[in-house]
Design a protein around this motif. Structure first.
Motif, short mmCIF file in Angstrom:
data_model
loop_
_atom_site.label_atom_id
_atom_site.label_comp_id
_atom_site.label_asym_id
_atom_site.label_seq_id
_atom_site.Cartn_x
_atom_site.Cartn_y
_atom_site.Cartn_z
N CYS B 214 0.91 -1.00 -0.07
CA CYS B 214 0.02 -0.12 0.07
C CYS B 214 1.11 0.83 0.10
O CYS B 214 1.56 1.43 1.42
CB CYS B 214 -1.03 -0.09 1.28
SG CYS B 214 -1.99 1.48 1.25
N ARG B 215 0.74 2.16 -0.85
CA ARG B 215 0.82 3.26 -1.07
C ARG B 215 3.21 2.99 -1.02
O ARG B 215 3.95 3.95 -0.43
CB ARG B 215 1.07 4.55 -0.26
CG ARG B 215 -1.10 4.37 0.06
CD ARG B 215 -1.03 6.35 0.62
NE ARG B 215 -2.71 6.35 0.06
CZ ARG B 215 -3.01 6.80 0.54
NH1 ARG B 215 -2.82 7.64 1.99
NH2 ARG B 215 -4.10 6.97 0.46
N PRO B 237 0.85 1.27 9.00
CA PRO B 237 -0.56 1.83 9.37
C PRO B 237 -0.46 1.71 7.99
O PRO B 237 -0.29 2.21 6.92
CB PRO B 237 -0.17 2.93 10.08
CG PRO B 237 1.88 3.93 9.49
CD PRO B 237 1.80 2.12 9.71
N PRO B 239 -4.33 3.62 6.28
CA PRO B 239 -5.52 4.74 6.15
C PRO B 239 -6.61 4.28 5.58
O PRO B 239 -6.57 3.38 4.45
CB PRO B 239 -4.50 6.66 5.36
CG PRO B 239 -2.92 5.12 4.75
CD PRO B 239 -3.07 4.62 5.44
N ALA B 240 -7.40 5.10 6.55
CA ALA B 240 -8.52 4.70 5.88
C ALA B 240 -9.15 5.14 4.41
O ALA B 240 -8.44 6.76 4.61
CB ALA B 240 -9.83 5.10 6.91
N SER B 242 -7.82 4.00 1.63
CA SER B 242 -6.46 3.30 0.68
C SER B 242 -6.76 2.53 0.89
O SER B 242 -6.51 1.49 0.75
CB SER B 242 -4.52 4.16 1.25
OG SER B 242 -4.94 2.75 2.47
N ARG B 285 -9.80 0.08 2.44
CA ARG B 285 -9.80 0.32 3.95
C ARG B 285 -10.92 0.95 4.41
O ARG B 285 -11.03 2.29 4.04
CB ARG B 285 -8.21 0.86 4.34
CG ARG B 285 -8.31 0.49 5.73
CD ARG B 285 -7.73 -0.79 6.50
NE ARG B 285 -7.84 -0.11 8.08
CZ ARG B 285 -9.10 -0.71 8.82
NH1 ARG B 285 -9.21 -1.35 8.08
NH2 ARG B 285 -8.93 -0.70 10.35
#
Ligand code: FES
Ligand code: FES
Lengths: 225, 295
Positions: B214-215, B237, B239-240, B242, B285
């Protein structure tokens, strides 16, 4: 046109011609086993090995599947080729000592020893039957299954094939399931019968010292009777 | 023989075997255009049925227009395809060089004796199937046995019984009873390895472990195996909002994307459920879309 030399003889061929075809055009014989005109080249038996390149950087390739390249130097009968070819025959003979085709090859190439365990397999996996079924009979009833040591040829799921027309072409082309050569003891690793007898077509004087070029030569069968 | 009669024949056969072949058609359609689509088709069929049923292969042959023997050849060439139904629990013992010198053959013999089957077979009750492979890439830990995706290292002959017992208990198969919350035994749709980790509990049930990206960051992610729960734990983490890319931690192949989420248009990844069926989860997410397809 592509120009190359085979055993020092220059030749020009169409693009896409294989080395085997080019050599045959010049009349240079290369033994083959898994090759058949009319079927796609497959390169399974490695009997048709030739040496390409300039020494000391040469390579062995299977001439039945290697396309002619511009400027290629090909040797079909060098020491290295003969050594490799004899090894190939010895290995084939160990897999399938009962095959007359392979025994004839062994005699013709002067194989006098067998250093490997004899397996008495029914199949040398040359793929001739698979190709003849798919390419000439347009059926595709049999094929290779699994891989490595477990590789076999047969129908899917070992069931009677719906597309097989029982034409028998697969048996016709098979070099392995023919009768074993029985000149001397049937269980000897190497028959070598025909290697020691003069061809009757020459020795009987009937044909004025011309050989009959019958293939396979039946000299050993005639001598026995 | 015309293709029509082939299809006719296989309908009879599949009906006799009691297997529904209606999912094979869409699978073939999905990959028909691709180069090398045959492997993808066989992979999907295997993921769906757990093995390659004969009628399905006949159907593939009929619809793709390739002779059956060609498809059969491909199906038998690759070790990951199986032509016979596999058991509920899949035990795979390594017979590679390193494991072999440490006595893997004795382990395999013991497994065969305990299960009463030969390697490559499935027990008559359909509980266990046993297979051998030639290296699992964990040579230092040999002899290695993988039971339902769990790697057992330095297996001793005396530990084999215990291992099988644990495998047999390891997650009673998910019963599709439609209750609001039940535990899913997820496995990778490609390699069939089990994904839950008994060592890590989320909501008192073994968590489902996946690799996530993710990212630009990579790491593990653990999802709750309770259906309907959206609890996760992750190495970094997330994030919501993503979108995460999931990978199977065993075969390292990205989870297949089955569709697009109709809420947020993010890709929907699908996992296979051991009891049969698919678990589709939206990769964004916080998006509540989870969908279960039980078969
Ligand atoms: S004839 Fe060339 S490899 Fe067999
Ligand atoms: S030899 Fe068993 S894991 Fe490599």
């Amino acid at each position: 046109m592509i120009s190359l030399t085979i055993n020092g003889i220059p030749i020009e061929v169409e693009p896409g011609t294989t080395l085997l075809e080019a050599a045959n055009y010049l009349g240079i014989a290369i033994p083959t086993l898994c090759h058949h005109e009319g079927l796609s080249p497959y390169g399974a038996c490695r009997l048709c090995l030739v040496e390409i390149g300039v020494r000391p950087r040469t390579r062995l390739v299977s001439s039945c599947s290697y396309p002619a390249e511009p400027g290629l130097r090909v040797r079909t009968g060098s020491e290295r080729v003969l050594r490799a070819r004899r090894m190939v025959i010895e290995l084939l003979l160990a897999t399938c000592p009962q095959s007359k085709v392979i025994q004839d090859l062994a005699s013709a190439h002067g194989i006098r020893q067998q250093r490997f365990r004899q397996e008495h397999e029914d199949c040398i996996l040359c793929g001739l039957c698979v190709r003849v079924c798919a390419e000439q009979m347009m059926a595709g009833a049999i094929g290779f299954r699994s891989r490595g040591q477990g590789r076999t040829i047969g129908t899917p799921f070992d069931k009677r094939s719906e597309v097989c027309r029982l034409c028998g072409a697969c048996m016709y082309v098979c070099p392995a399931c023919q009768l074993r050569c029985t000149f001397s003891e049937p269980d000897k690793a190497i028959c070598g019968g025909c290697a020691n007898i003069p061809a009757p077509c020459v020795s009987s004087g009937q044909h004025d010292d011309l050989m009959c070029y019958m293939n396979p030569c039946a000299a050993c069968e005639i001598a026995k009777t | 023989m015309t293709p029509g009669t082939v299809v006719q024949g296989n309908e009879d056969r599949s009906a006799a075997a009691g297997i529904e072949m209606d999912e094979v058609g869409p699978i073939i359609e999905k990959h028909r255009k691709q180069r090398g689509g045959l492997i993808a088709i066989l992979g999907d069929i295997q993921a769906r049925y757990g093995y390659l049923p004969e009628p399905a292969l006949r159907m593939v042959s009929g619809q793709l227009g390739h002779p059956l023997e060609e498809i059969y050849g491909v199906a038998t060439f690759y070790r990951s395809f199986s032509l016979a139904p596999r058991g509920k629990h899949h035990v795979c013992a390594c017979l590679g060089t390193a494991c072999h010198v440490r006595g893997a053959q004795r382990i395999v013999d013991e497994l065969e004796r305990k299960l009463g089957i030969q390697a490559g077979q499935t027990t008559p009750d359909g509980e266990f199937s046993l297979e051998t492979v030639n290296c699992l890439g964990a040579c230092a830990l040999g002899p290695v046995v993988v039971a339902d995706g769990h790697y057992h290292s330095k297996v001793r002959k005396s530990g084999v019984g215990d291992l099988l017992e644990r495998a047999a208990q390891g997650g009673g198969s998910a019963e599709a009873n439609g209750a609001p919350a039940f535990v899913l035994n997820a496995c990778c749709p490609r390699c069939q390895s089990r994904l839950e980790e008994s060592g890590h509990l989320i909501e008192n049930h073994p968590a489902i472990r996946l690799d996530a990206a993710c990212r630009g960051r990579h790491g593990w992610i653990r999802l709750s195996s309770v259906y309907g729960s959206r609890q996760i734990a992750s190495e970094f983490p997330i994030p919501a909002g993503s979108v995460v890319e999931f990978q199977c931690p065993h075969c390292h192949i990205a989870l297949p994307i089955s569709s697009r989420c109709w809420e947020c248009d993010a890709p929907v990844a699908s996992l296979q459920i051991a009891g049969g069926g698919k678990w589709n989860l939206c990769c964004r997410r916080g998006c509540p879309q989870h969908l279960l397809e039980i078969s």
